[in-house]
Design an enzyme around this catalytic site. Structure first.
Site, short mmCIF file in Angstrom:
data_model
loop_
_atom_site.label_atom_id
_atom_site.label_comp_id
_atom_site.label_asym_id
_atom_site.label_seq_id
_atom_site.Cartn_x
_atom_site.Cartn_y
_atom_site.Cartn_z
N HIS A 89 0.83 -1.20 0.00
CA HIS A 89 0.00 0.00 0.00
C HIS A 89 0.87 1.26 0.00
O HIS A 89 1.93 1.28 0.61
CB HIS A 89 -0.88 0.04 1.25
CG HIS A 89 -2.14 -0.76 1.14
ND1 HIS A 89 -3.01 -0.63 0.09
CD2 HIS A 89 -2.68 -1.69 1.96
CE1 HIS A 89 -4.03 -1.45 0.27
NE2 HIS A 89 -3.84 -2.11 1.39
N SER A 168 -5.06 -6.28 -1.38
CA SER A 168 -5.85 -5.34 -0.59
C SER A 168 -6.34 -4.24 -1.50
O SER A 168 -5.57 -3.67 -2.27
CB SER A 168 -5.00 -4.77 0.54
OG SER A 168 -5.74 -3.86 1.31
N ASP A 191 -3.69 -3.74 -4.28
CA ASP A 191 -2.26 -3.85 -4.04
C ASP A 191 -1.92 -5.23 -3.49
O ASP A 191 -2.71 -5.83 -2.78
CB ASP A 191 -1.79 -2.80 -3.03
CG ASP A 191 -2.00 -1.38 -3.52
OD1 ASP A 191 -1.67 -1.11 -4.69
OD2 ASP A 191 -2.49 -0.54 -2.74
#
Length: 270
Positions: A89, A168, A191
């Protein structure tokens, strides 16, 4: 394929506040092996709607499914062949290590850093499925191919039968904490998360790792207004502006008015 959904995004605290956070999704088939198609793309579980995360928050199905409408920003990127997955992220820090402000981080999560790409997402598919309790859900699958500077990490994870592949979603959600419901308003991408891959989904579903408070950042209507002002400034200077600075549709979906406040002049000044 058994999904364990726990989404990431902007989580609403009040009607005029949303918060950037990160949650995880682990996806693998029953044997832990995903097989690529003729073009090298792996059908990878990315997320699910109509289900709860380990904290008990329910991801409302209709708003999530609406993100996959043909004319949505997400699907336009798929059609153009420019939907990419990053390795990890985005963190709310500038290159010099200082913390980004709210509108800087909002723009960051809405863009793709070419230097962090690990896969190309060719296609997104919604399928009817069931969760671990047998309840109906909408499962999100993506045809993903290792690509970019971090493509080797995605490929190593996806081809290792003993290793889970974690994805995610970067999304914006509005929360109803009283009812425990999340409504999805925007999806940027997915991600790959978990450095080097994580053994077993339960490791990331433990209560100690559920909440990422140190990564949360409050976003308000003023944040979107600042992004809008920066876009207008760039246009006035003759620069091309990317979609990440266009927050008009996002503001509408959140029910926020980001038009500048007009102050009425006193009578003696007219």
């Amino acid at each position: 394929m058994q999904p364990y959904s726990n989404f990431s995004g902007l989580q609403q605290r009040t009607n005029n506040q949303v918060v950037i956070g990160s949650d995880m999704l682990a996806g693998t088939n029953k044997k832990g092996v995903l097989v690529p198609d003729a073009d090298g793309y792996y059908l990878t579980p990315l997320g699910a709607y109509g289900t709860r995360n380990s904290a008990g928050m329910f991801y409302e199905m209709a708003s999530g499914v609406s993100m996959f409408n043909p004319d949505s920003p997400l699907m336009r990127r798929v059609k153009k062949g420019v939907l990419f997955m990053e390795y990890k992220h985005p963190e709310p820090y500038r290159k010099d290590g200082t913390r980004m402000n709210e509108h800087e981080y909002l723009m960051r999560i809405r863009q793709i850093d070419d230097d962090r790409v690990c896969a190309h997402i060719k296609e997104l598919i919604l399928v009817d499925s069931t969760d671990e309790k047998g309840l109906p859900i909408k499962l999100v699958l993506g045809k993903c191919k290792p690509y970019g500077p971090f493509g080797k990490y995605f490929e190593a994870s996806i081809t290792n039968p003993s290793q889970n592949t974690y994805c995610s979603v970067r999304s914006i959600t509005q929360d109803d904490p009283m009812r425990g419901i999340k409504y999805t308003r925007e999806i940027s991408t997915w991600d790959m998360v978990g450095e080097g891959g994580i053994y077993g989904a339960n490791k990331w579903n433990s209560p100690a790792l559920e909440n990422y408070e140190d990564q949360l950042m409050v976003i308000t209507p003023d944040t979107l207004y600042q992004v809008q002002r920066e876009r207008e400034r760039q246009i006035n200077m003759g620069f091309e502006c990317s979609d990440i600075t266009n927050v008009t549709d996002l503001a509408k979906s959140l029910g926020w008015d980001i038009s500048p406040v007009k102050h009425r002049r006193p009578g003696f000044m007219r």
